[in-house]
Design a protein around this motif. Structure first.
Motif, PDB file in Angstrom:
ATOM      1  N   VAL A  15       0.838  -1.205   0.000  1.00 28.35           N
ATOM      2  CA  VAL A  15       0.000   0.000   0.000  1.00 28.35           C
ATOM      3  C   VAL A  15       0.868   1.248   0.000  1.00 28.35           C
ATOM      4  O   VAL A  15       0.669   2.172  -0.802  1.00 28.35           O
ATOM      5  N   THR A  16       1.870   1.287   0.893  1.00 30.69           N
ATOM      6  CA  THR A  16       2.717   2.478   0.992  1.00 30.69           C
ATOM      7  C   THR A  16       3.597   2.637  -0.244  1.00 30.69           C
ATOM      8  O   THR A  16       3.836   3.759  -0.702  1.00 30.69           O
ATOM      9  N   PHE A  17       4.067   1.509  -0.788  1.00 25.36           N
ATOM     10  CA  PHE A  17       4.906   1.593  -1.987  1.00 25.36           C
ATOM     11  C   PHE A  17       4.114   2.129  -3.175  1.00 25.36           C
ATOM     12  O   PHE A  17       4.547   3.071  -3.852  1.00 25.36           O
ATOM     13  N   ALA A  56       4.310  17.242  -1.150  1.00 28.59           N
ATOM     14  CA  ALA A  56       4.228  15.847  -1.580  1.00 28.59           C
ATOM     15  C   ALA A  56       4.163  14.896  -0.400  1.00 28.59           C
ATOM     16  O   ALA A  56       3.393  13.922  -0.410  1.00 28.59           O
ATOM     17  N   LEU A  57       4.961  15.148   0.636  1.00 25.18           N
ATOM     18  CA  LEU A  57       4.986  14.246   1.787  1.00 25.18           C
ATOM     19  C   LEU A  57       3.626  14.195   2.472  1.00 25.18           C
ATOM     20  O   LEU A  57       3.155  13.120   2.876  1.00 25.18           O
ATOM     21  N   VAL A  58       2.972  15.341   2.583  1.00 24.65           N
ATOM     22  CA  VAL A  58       1.644  15.389   3.207  1.00 24.65           C
ATOM     23  C   VAL A  58       0.631  14.647   2.333  1.00 24.65           C
ATOM     24  O   VAL A  58      -0.200  13.875   2.838  1.00 24.65           O
ATOM     25  N   LYS A  59       0.699  14.870   1.040  1.00 24.75           N
ATOM     26  CA  LYS A  59      -0.218  14.160   0.137  1.00 24.75           C
ATOM     27  C   LYS A  59      -0.027  12.653   0.223  1.00 24.75           C
ATOM     28  O   LYS A  59      -0.998  11.887   0.262  1.00 24.75           O
ATOM     29  N   TRP A  60       1.220  12.223   0.229  1.00 25.12           N
ATOM     30  CA  TRP A  60       1.501  10.790   0.309  1.00 25.12           C
ATOM     31  C   TRP A  60       0.936  10.201   1.596  1.00 25.12           C
ATOM     32  O   TRP A  60       0.315   9.138   1.582  1.00 25.12           O
ATOM     33  N   MET A  61       1.113  10.902   2.709  1.00 26.00           N
ATOM     34  CA  MET A  61       0.576  10.405   3.975  1.00 26.00           C
ATOM     35  C   MET A  61      -0.947  10.374   3.952  1.00 26.00           C
ATOM     36  O   MET A  61      -1.566   9.459   4.513  1.00 26.00           O
ATOM     37  N   LEU A  62      -1.564  11.348   3.296  1.00 25.96           N
ATOM     38  CA  LEU A  62      -3.020  11.339   3.156  1.00 25.96           C
ATOM     39  C   LEU A  62      -3.487  10.136   2.341  1.00 25.96           C
ATOM     40  O   LEU A  62      -4.476   9.476   2.693  1.00 25.96           O
ATOM     41  N   VAL A  63      -2.786   9.856   1.263  1.00 26.55           N
ATOM     42  CA  VAL A  63      -3.152   8.710   0.430  1.00 26.55           C
ATOM     43  C   VAL A  63      -3.027   7.416   1.219  1.00 26.55           C
ATOM     44  O   VAL A  63      -3.925   6.559   1.198  1.00 26.55           O
ATOM     45  N   VAL A  64      -1.928   7.256   1.947  1.00 23.11           N
ATOM     46  CA  VAL A  64      -1.713   6.037   2.742  1.00 23.11           C
ATOM     47  C   VAL A  64      -2.773   5.909   3.820  1.00 23.11           C
ATOM     48  O   VAL A  64      -3.379   4.840   4.000  1.00 23.11           O
ATOM     49  N   ALA A  65      -3.020   7.000   4.563  1.00 21.64           N
ATOM     50  CA  ALA A  65      -3.975   6.944   5.673  1.00 21.64           C
ATOM     51  C   ALA A  65      -5.391   6.679   5.182  1.00 21.64           C
ATOM     52  O   ALA A  65      -6.104   5.811   5.718  1.00 21.64           O
ATOM     53  N   ALA A  66      -5.830   7.418   4.161  1.00 27.22           N
ATOM     54  CA  ALA A  66      -7.198   7.247   3.659  1.00 27.22           C
ATOM     55  C   ALA A  66      -7.396   5.866   3.050  1.00 27.22           C
ATOM     56  O   ALA A  66      -8.415   5.198   3.300  1.00 27.22           O
ATOM     57  N   SER A  67      -6.429   5.418   2.274  1.00 27.38           N
ATOM     58  CA  SER A  67      -6.543   4.089   1.661  1.00 27.38           C
ATOM     59  C   SER A  67      -6.581   3.003   2.722  1.00 27.38           C
ATOM     60  O   SER A  67      -7.388   2.058   2.637  1.00 27.38           O
ATOM     61  N   SER A  68      -5.731   3.118   3.728  1.00 29.39           N
ATOM     62  CA  SER A  68      -5.686   2.109   4.784  1.00 29.39           C
ATOM     63  C   SER A  68      -6.996   2.037   5.546  1.00 29.39           C
ATOM     64  O   SER A  68      -7.503   0.946   5.851  1.00 29.39           O
ATOM     65  N   LEU A  69      -7.574   3.200   5.850  1.00 30.95           N
ATOM     66  CA  LEU A  69      -8.853   3.215   6.571  1.00 30.95           C
ATOM     67  C   LEU A  69      -9.951   2.556   5.737  1.00 30.95           C
ATOM     68  O   LEU A  69     -10.746   1.758   6.250  1.00 30.95           O
ATOM     69  N   ILE A  70     -10.010   2.885   4.454  1.00 33.96           N
ATOM     70  CA  ILE A  70     -11.032   2.297   3.575  1.00 33.96           C
ATOM     71  C   ILE A  70     -10.834   0.790   3.468  1.00 33.96           C
ATOM     72  O   ILE A  70     -11.803   0.005   3.552  1.00 33.96           O
TER      73      ILE A  70
END
Length: 407
Positions: A28-30, A356-370
């Motif tokens: 997911v993170t990759f 970019a770092l904030v966006k990446w963390m948002l993508v990881v967090a939101a995807s993981s929660l879903i």
């Protein structure tokens, strides 16, 4: 894959189960990092480039699939020993082949929709009119997507059963097996084991005619014949895990050297990054001595990380933990369905004026929660959970079980 085995006896299995889950969750993170890579677009969208996010993706991708295939080989042989060849085939057909056939169309449709959406997002909200047509699908270009790992697992399972059957027919006295076990013990008693196992991968990568060094082992996600480097790297990993399961002492030997292996992994990873320099992820290696040196460093880093992480897990993760157990159960489902979800999140954050770092963390967090919510609501307590993980967990524990726990 212990998500596919119902009983998990022993501290060693708890540690390997946690690692397997971690390797799958790193996917997911990759994949979330791929929209932030420097250089030309290679993903659903090309967002703000970030060297930090790209470096994390490089390191995570370096070892995660090799680690997974070692553990898959280990638990593959364990399953054969417990259920016999016929039971093993039925189990793998249900838990590996059937999910590949069932989820591939759904995942592919989701990926196509995300790419169309991403193209529009990068073109001011409308689809580009000059986009090239998609390439024709052939046996050599068939898109396995990220589900390629299921297809390759099936190949390795078939090869392992064939070798096992041939060995049983030819070596009835089991002398060859005893010699192999002795060689494995000698190898694992020394800290040079990663170097020995890295040799096939290093040779295959050095000989790779077109190799994008940033991506490491070329992903066999297209076509039904995996590339030589993937077969060498992941095949060695699977075979090593399979052979390691024959002797429990080998895991204890691996635990002995974990600090040395992790230190070597860190140094070799740094060497790889230095050798790459500012090379774009979409620029192929130039070949020659530079590619050979990089291939050697990369292969050694892959196996040093693998040995170090397995050894550390056997040292620190042998106790059953509810949170780890939950993620281990969820990881198989999450990896199967995660890519369209991650891509959709990348398209959603594309227009946000954030680093970019904030966006990446948002993508990881939101995807993981879903993904975790989908597992809990749709899989864990349903027939899908019984299909993928071998059991369907009740929403609530029986009252009698609760009374026994509190007594």
């Amino acid at each position: 894959m212990t998500a596919l085995i119902q009983d998990r006896p022993g501290a060693r299995l708890h540690a390997l189960d946690a690692l397997r889950a971690g390797a799958l969750m790193l996917g997911v993170t990759f994949h979330a990092s791929l929209s932030f890579l420097p250089g030309p677009q290679i993903w659903v969208v090309r967002d703000v480039p970030s060297e930090a996010v790209a470096t994390f993706g490089f390191v995570a991708h370096l070892f995660r699939m090799t680690l997974f295939f070692v553990i898959a080989g280990y638990f593959g042989r364990l399953l054969v020993e417990r259920r016999g060849t016929a039971g093993f085939v039925r189990n793998r057909a249900t838990r590996i082949l059937a999910p590949l056939l069932a989820f591939w169309p759904l995942v592919t449709a989701g990926l196509v929709a995300c790419f169309v959406w991403g193209s529009a997002a990068m073109n001011g909200g409308v689809l580009p009119t000059n986009a090239p047509p998609p390439p024709p699908i052939t046996l050599a270009s068939f898109p396995l997507t990220h589900l390629w790992f299921l297809y390759v697992l099936l190949i390795f399972y078939a090869a392992a059963l064939a070798v096992r059957g041939l060995a049983g027919a030819v070596d009835r006295s089991r002398r060859a097996g005893g010699a192999i076990d002795a060689a494995m013990r000698a190898l694992m008693a020394s800290p040079i084991a990663p170097a020995v196992l890295a040799a096939p991968l290093a040779i295959a990568l050095a000989a790779q005619p077109i190799w994008f060094g940033w991506g490491g082992i070329p992903t066999p996600d297209t076509g039904f014949v995996p590339n030589a480097a993937a077969l060498a790297g992941y095949g060695t990993a699977f075979a090593f895990g399979w052979m390691m399961q024959r002797q429990a002492v080998l895991l204890d030997l691996m635990k002995r050297w974990w600090p040395i292996h992790l230190a070597a992994a860190g140094a070799l990873t740094l060497a790889c990054l230095v050798l790459l320099g500012a090379t774009s992820p979409v620029v192929k290696m130039a070949g020659g001595t530079h590619q050979t040196v990089y291939a050697l460093c990369y292969a050694l880093a892959v196996w040093s990380w693998t040995f170090g992480l397995i050894g550390a897990a056997l040292r620190f993760l042998t106790r059953e933990r509810p949170a780890v157990r939950y993620l281990a159960d969820a990881s198989y489902w999450i990896y199967i369905v995660h890519l369209p979800v991650v891509m959709a999140m990348q398209v959603l954050v594309f227009a946000l004026p954030l680093p970019a770092l904030v966006k990446w963390m948002l993508v990881v967090a939101a995807s993981s929660l879903i993904l975790i919510a989908s597992y809990h609501l749709l899989v864990r307590h349903s027939w899908i959970g019984a299909w993928l993980n071998g059991r369907r967990l009740p929403w609530r524990r029986p009252a009698a079980a609760l009374e026994m726990q509190t007594a």
